[in-house]
Design an enzyme around this catalytic site. Structure first.
Site, mmCIF file in Angstrom:
data_model
loop_
_atom_site.group_PDB
_atom_site.id
_atom_site.type_symbol
_atom_site.label_atom_id
_atom_site.label_comp_id
_atom_site.label_asym_id
_atom_site.label_seq_id
_atom_site.Cartn_x
_atom_site.Cartn_y
_atom_site.Cartn_z
ATOM 1 N N THR A 228 9.948 5.995 30.340
ATOM 2 C CA THR A 228 9.050 6.853 31.113
ATOM 3 C C THR A 228 8.092 5.992 31.932
ATOM 4 O OG1 THR A 228 7.481 7.014 29.262
ATOM 5 C CG2 THR A 228 9.183 8.712 29.417
ATOM 6 N N ALA B 77 16.021 11.405 30.518
ATOM 7 C CA ALA B 77 15.256 12.370 29.731
ATOM 8 C C ALA B 77 13.947 11.728 29.311
ATOM 9 C CB ALA B 77 16.038 12.821 28.497
ATOM 10 N N ASN C 60 12.515 12.568 26.783
ATOM 11 C CA ASN C 60 12.638 12.532 25.326
ATOM 12 C C ASN C 60 14.047 12.985 24.940
ATOM 13 O OD1 ASN C 60 12.351 13.142 22.461
ATOM 14 N ND2 ASN C 60 10.148 13.032 22.815
ATOM 15 N N HIS D 122 0.259 9.223 20.546
ATOM 16 C CA HIS D 122 1.289 8.207 20.363
ATOM 17 C C HIS D 122 0.696 6.931 19.774
ATOM 18 C CE1 HIS D 122 3.790 10.762 22.968
ATOM 19 N NE2 HIS D 122 4.802 10.116 22.424
ATOM 20 N N HIS D 123 1.568 5.982 19.496
ATOM 21 C CA HIS D 123 1.172 4.696 18.926
ATOM 22 C C HIS D 123 0.398 3.853 19.943
ATOM 23 C CE1 HIS D 123 4.521 2.933 21.236
ATOM 24 N NE2 HIS D 123 5.200 4.008 20.838
ATOM 25 N N LYS E 75 2.079 2.190 23.216
ATOM 26 C CA LYS E 75 2.638 2.958 24.332
ATOM 27 C C LYS E 75 1.832 2.685 25.594
ATOM 28 C CE LYS E 75 4.318 7.505 25.729
ATOM 29 N NZ LYS E 75 5.612 6.938 26.146
ATOM 30 N N THR F 253 7.064 13.013 27.877
ATOM 31 C CA THR F 253 7.309 14.287 27.185
ATOM 32 C C THR F 253 6.210 15.294 27.509
ATOM 33 O OG1 THR F 253 8.440 13.138 25.391
ATOM 34 C CG2 THR F 253 7.644 15.361 24.920
#
Length: 233
Positions: A73, A96, A98, A131-132, A135, A142
């Site tokens: 992404t 995608a 996700n 998120h972690h 990232k 997403t």
């Protein structure tokens, strides 16, 4: 299935583990610094790298006429260029935000909910993603896909990160230790709140979906999404 892994970080390693368990082989893998194997031997490429490397990796596969599945992404400003290249090369391409089967079902639930809630203007919708710490992009791809699904059915003009305005769909992005990925959609009114959430427990869901997509696209030509792979109308 002979797989090339373009990007060999946490996701690439998880894909490798699960692919080998399923009897597939990894014939090539690369990072920004090194590569191993023979790319031309691959029947399909799976790309989880970085926003800076994604276009180069996708182009490499399309130029070599190797079907490619990309889950990176943060690079979608150049998506149309990759679509044009795929069409020019008569290639095979799935992007995608996700690949998790659960998340893709969540996307469809989200769109249905947005359509259902559209007449009830007293509810304000928002999206939160967690998120972690590693990232790089925010909001997550997403979360953007979720927001785009909502915008089809609201009067809001656009989504923005951490922006609270009447005509804007706000996305809040948080970064915390060892979070695989959580997405929450909330409809808030003065009387009550309606919310629904997808929470990933491991990276295996993303990896399994990517392997499923790679297997699905092998003998197909064109540009596809996970809705095509999963048969979601």
């Amino acid at each position: 299935m002979k797989i090339a892994l373009l990007g060999y970080g946490k996701m690439g390693k998880t894909i490798e583990k699960l692919a080998l368990e399923k009897g597939h082989s990894i014939v090539f893998k690369s990072t920004s610094e090194s590569s191993e194997g023979d790319f031309e031997d691959a029947e399909v490429a799976i790309e989880f790298s970085s926003p800076e490397a994604a276009v180069k990796n996708i182009s490499k596969a399309l130029e070599a006429e190797i079907p490619i599945v990309s889950g990176t992404t943060g690079w979608l400003g150049e998506y149309s260029e990759m679509v044009n290249l795929c069409e020019k090369r008569n290639g095979s391409f799935i992007y995608a935000s996700n690949f998790s089967i659960g998340v893709n079902l969540f996307f469809s639930i989200n769109e249905y909910a947005a359509k259902l809630m559209a007449p009830w203007k007293e509810y304000n919708v928002s999206v939160e993603e967690i998120h972690h710490l590693e990232k790089k992009d925010a909001p997550s791809g997403t979360a953007i896909t979720i927001a785009e699904g909502i915008l089809k059915h609201t009067d809001k003009k656009d989504w923005k990160l951490n922006t609270f305005a009447e005509n804007i769909l706000n996305i809040t992005a948080k970064r915390e230790e060892d979070v695989k990925g959580t997405h929450i959609v909330s409809y808030d009114s003065d009387i009550d709140t309606i919310s629904f959430k997808h929470e990933a427990h491991s990276r295996e869901g993303f990896a399994l979906g990517a392997i499923l997509a790679a297997d699905w696209i092998q003998n197909r030509k064109g540009i596809f999404t996970m809705k095509d792979v999963l048969g979601i109308k």
